[in-house]
Design a protein around this motif. Structure first.
Motif, PDB file in Angstrom:
ATOM      1  N   LEU A 217       0.834  -1.208   0.000  1.00 18.97           N
ATOM      2  CA  LEU A 217       0.000   0.000   0.000  1.00 18.97           C
ATOM      3  C   LEU A 217       0.868   1.257   0.000  1.00 18.97           C
ATOM      4  O   LEU A 217       0.512   2.278  -0.580  1.00 18.97           O
ATOM      5  CB  LEU A 217      -0.929   0.001   1.218  1.00 18.97           C
TER       6      LEU A 217
ATOM      7  N   PHE B 251     -12.100  -3.533  -0.685  1.00 18.42           N
ATOM      8  CA  PHE B 251     -10.868  -2.799  -0.353  1.00 18.42           C
ATOM      9  C   PHE B 251     -10.407  -1.906  -1.507  1.00 18.42           C
ATOM     10  O   PHE B 251      -9.782  -0.878  -1.276  1.00 18.42           O
ATOM     11  CB  PHE B 251      -9.786  -3.761   0.151  1.00 18.42           C
TER      12      PHE B 251
ATOM     13  N   LEU C 296      -9.812   2.157  -1.276  1.00 19.66           N
ATOM     14  CA  LEU C 296      -8.651   2.877  -1.822  1.00 19.66           C
ATOM     15  C   LEU C 296      -9.112   4.019  -2.723  1.00 19.66           C
ATOM     16  O   LEU C 296      -8.580   5.133  -2.667  1.00 19.66           O
ATOM     17  CB  LEU C 296      -7.753   1.920  -2.612  1.00 19.66           C
TER      18      LEU C 296
ATOM     19  N   HIS D  41      -4.536  -1.375   6.058  1.00 21.60           N
ATOM     20  CA  HIS D  41      -4.990  -0.062   5.580  1.00 21.60           C
ATOM     21  C   HIS D  41      -4.855   0.991   6.685  1.00 21.60           C
ATOM     22  O   HIS D  41      -4.381   2.085   6.440  1.00 21.60           O
ATOM     23  CB  HIS D  41      -6.450  -0.148   5.101  1.00 21.60           C
TER      24      HIS D  41
END
Ligand code: F1P
Length: 613
Positions: free
Chosen positions: A92, A119, A123, A275
């Motif tokens: 990430l 997910f 993002l 995250h």
């Protein structure tokens, strides 16, 4: 509060014969064992069915009991999750030329899709590059229908992965196979091991590595177990295995239930923790990960604290199925996929027709964001939008059918109410499942239109959407499984009339036959083959053919396992078995009638234990 309540409520259901004992069905991996708790689920009332399912689901969160089995909260499992989360975090932070691929077959592939989409959306909301992708054996049509034959093909798995990852420098590959059994995924894991410069493989499943499948895979030199052994040699550096045991499924082998839920819990915890770390400039910690997992444990408790309402839903859905009616899930927003998935699984799991239990989602394919886009042209089975419900189902809807609305406080309640009115003109059998946040109140106007209402209130959190999804999954799994139990599709805790469409299901069928008839596995396989090929004698070309040929033929036949079972129990011909099954359309009744008459045949004349039919 709700946690203690759920624990107290189900304490009467105790497990006197632990599945963890080494003597309990030692020939089966955990994922295929029959759960001692649900031995009599086929005779249970709706209320009791829900309690049994709750007790089975509770096994997901049980702590280590000192046996060979590691559990969800075991140190070794949490440690590996942490390592994988750190790898995700790195990607990430530097997403260029990187990809996180989630892959699986059947339910595992559907969850791969659900999680990857969720997910990526998160993002996108942060204006970040999307890094997730998914693979489901059989392609996007497998999201809604069963394409289980591709599951047996390791080379197809590899080709699909290679194509998806073309040009990437770093790929974190997460292969999901609840039973540590799908050749499609094994091929991909093996491919990753052979290209460590680019690929890091992670295996997610729910059996110990020693129980990974040992059967040879078509056109491949390794077995799943050998691939896992190779991963173990690299464990912790270039390969990761996350494989807690979650206990046998309530319906033997039905990994869509706990297997699917545990996959969601594990992977969402890992990805959410990564995250959080990447976007708050901290590092993934054990605490964040454990908090997420405990949050899911609370979802379990809160959901089942509404057991009575779940039982009402299951009963009404069961009645609909019993009288030839339909069950429709009409979902909004993020619950859409959960409804579609649960409904579509009924076809392979219970041999159901696609119209028996059917899901529709407000935004249709636009909201789904699947790789192949709109699949409507593939046929009516792929029509999943509310408009499709209005044109295909609504006109013929009646009180025999059950409609369940699924929505949350984030959805357009006005839209839900409009739809509720339209449905109400056709049927009074309307129900709702609503997720709200503490402090807000559910729309009474909708509740007034429904004959039962299940409202669940949640504390606000950044991951509440995923919790709503899990909660809805538990409710829908209970509704679809329970209603099929009430329809008589289950005998003890086995789905006898399973579709023998891949090698795992072929072997499961032979073992069910063996358990119920008590004759040798060889005789069971012969009986199954006779039923598949519809022959009274097995010629050499059939006995020498491979499992793939058998499963291909079986996919075009109906009720092969019940047919084989009747032949074995009564020692009769296939044609006689056919006519016996015709006189007992409910599989459980057919099996019981045969068991009673076979007992009668084998017992001595004075034997009081045999029942005369
Ligand atoms: C994959 C799967 C299941 C499905 C059926 C056939 O299993 O497709 O999702 O319900 O049992 O196998 P697995 O690879 O996750 O064990």
């Amino acid at each position: 509060h709700s946690l203690t309540m759920a624990k107290r409520d189900f304490s009467e259901i105790s497990d006197t014969c632990s599945w963890e004992s080494p003597d309990y069905e030692p020939w089966f991996p955990v994922s295929e064992k029959s759960n001692p708790l649900t031995r009599d689920i086929d005779k249970a009332s709706p209320n009791h069915i829900v309690r049994l399912l709750a007790a089975c689901d509770a096994q997901m969160f049980q702590t280590d009991t000192g046996t060979i089995y590691q559990r969800l909260f075991s140190d070794s499992v949490v440690r590996t999750m942490l390592e994988v989360a750190r790898t995700v975090e790195q990607i990430l932070r530097d997403p260029e030329d990187s990809l996180i691929v989630l892959s699986g077959c059947g339910t595992s592939g559907r969850l791969a899709f659900l999680i990857a989409s969720r997910f990526n959306r998160s993002l996108r909301d942060r204006q970040q590059t999307t890094v997730y992708s998914y693979i489901i054996a059989g392609g996007d049509r497998a999201l809604l229908t069963s394409q289980e034959a591709s599951e047996d093909d390791p080379k197809l798995g590899i080709l699909t992965l290679e194509k998806l990852c073309e040009g990437k420098r770093h790929v974190l590959f997460i292969g999901i196979s609840c039973g540590l059994s799908a050749p499609f995924v094994a091929g991909q894991l093996d491919f990753c091991l052979k290209h460590p410069d680019i690929y890091t493989p992670v295996l997610v499943g729910f059996n110990p590595v020693t129980q990974a499948r040992e059967e040879t895979m078509p056109g491949y030199s390794l077995t799943f177990r050998e691939v896992v052994q190779r991963m173990e040699e690299q464990r912790g550096q270039r390969a990761f295995i996350i494989n807690p045991a979650v206990g046998p499924e309530a319906i033997s082998g039905s990994s869509r239930m706990k297997g699917g839920s545990a996959t969601k819990i594990l992977l969402e915890s890992v990805l959410a923790a990564a995250h959080t770390a990447a976007f708050t400039n901290t590092h993934v910690t054990r605490r964040v990960l454990l908090d997420m997992m405990r949050g899911y444990e609370r979802v379990y408790s809160v959901t089942y604290s509404h057991s009575d309402q779940i039982a009402t839903l299951l009963q009404t859905a069961g009645l609909s199925l019993q009288c030839g009616g339909r069950v429709c899930y009409l979902s909004w927003g993020s619950l859409g996929l959960v409804g579609l998935i649960d409904a579509s699984e009924c076809i392979p799991t219970f041999g159901a027709d696609y119209e028996d239990i059917r899901g529709f989602t407000s935004g249709g394919y636009q909201d789904m964001d699947n790789i192949e886009g709109d699949l409507t042209s593939l046929g009516s089975q792929f029509c999943v939008a509310h408009e499709d419900f209005v044109s295909l189902v609504l006109p013929t809807l009646s009180d025999r059918d059950t409609v369940l609305l699924l929505y949350t406080c984030h959805d357009d309640v006005g839209e839900v109410e409009k739809m509720a009115h339209r449905v109400r003109e056709k049927t009074s059998n309307l129900h709702s499942l609503y997720h709200g946040l503490e402090g807000d109140s559910a729309a009474d106007s909708i509740a007034l239109l429904c004959s039962s209402v299940l409202n669940i209130t949640w504390p606000s959190s950044s991951t509440v959407h995923m919790q709503w999804e899990l909660s809805s999954k538990l409710v829908l799994n209970a509704v679809s499984t329970g209603s099929h139990v009430l329809k008589g599709k289950i005998y003890r805790n086995h789905m006898v009339d399973l579709q023998v469409t891949n090698s795992k299901l072929y072997h499961r069928a032979i073992h069910i036959l063996q358990k119920l008839s008590d004759v040798s596995l060889t005789q069971c396989e012969e009986a199954l083959l006779k039923a598949i090929y519809n022959v009274e004698q097995l010629p050499e070309d059939i006995t020498s053919a491979g499992v793939t040929t058998h499963t291909l033929t079986a996919s075009r036949r109906k009720r092969v396992v019940p047919l084989a079972l009747v032949c074995l129990l009564i020692g009769c011909s296939l044609s006689e078995a056919e006519s016996r099954l015709e006189s007992h359309p409910v599989v459980r009744d057919a099996v019981e009638a045969c068991l009673t008459s076979s007992q009668h045949l084998t017992s001595s004349p004075g034997d009081q234990t045999s029942t005369n039919q």
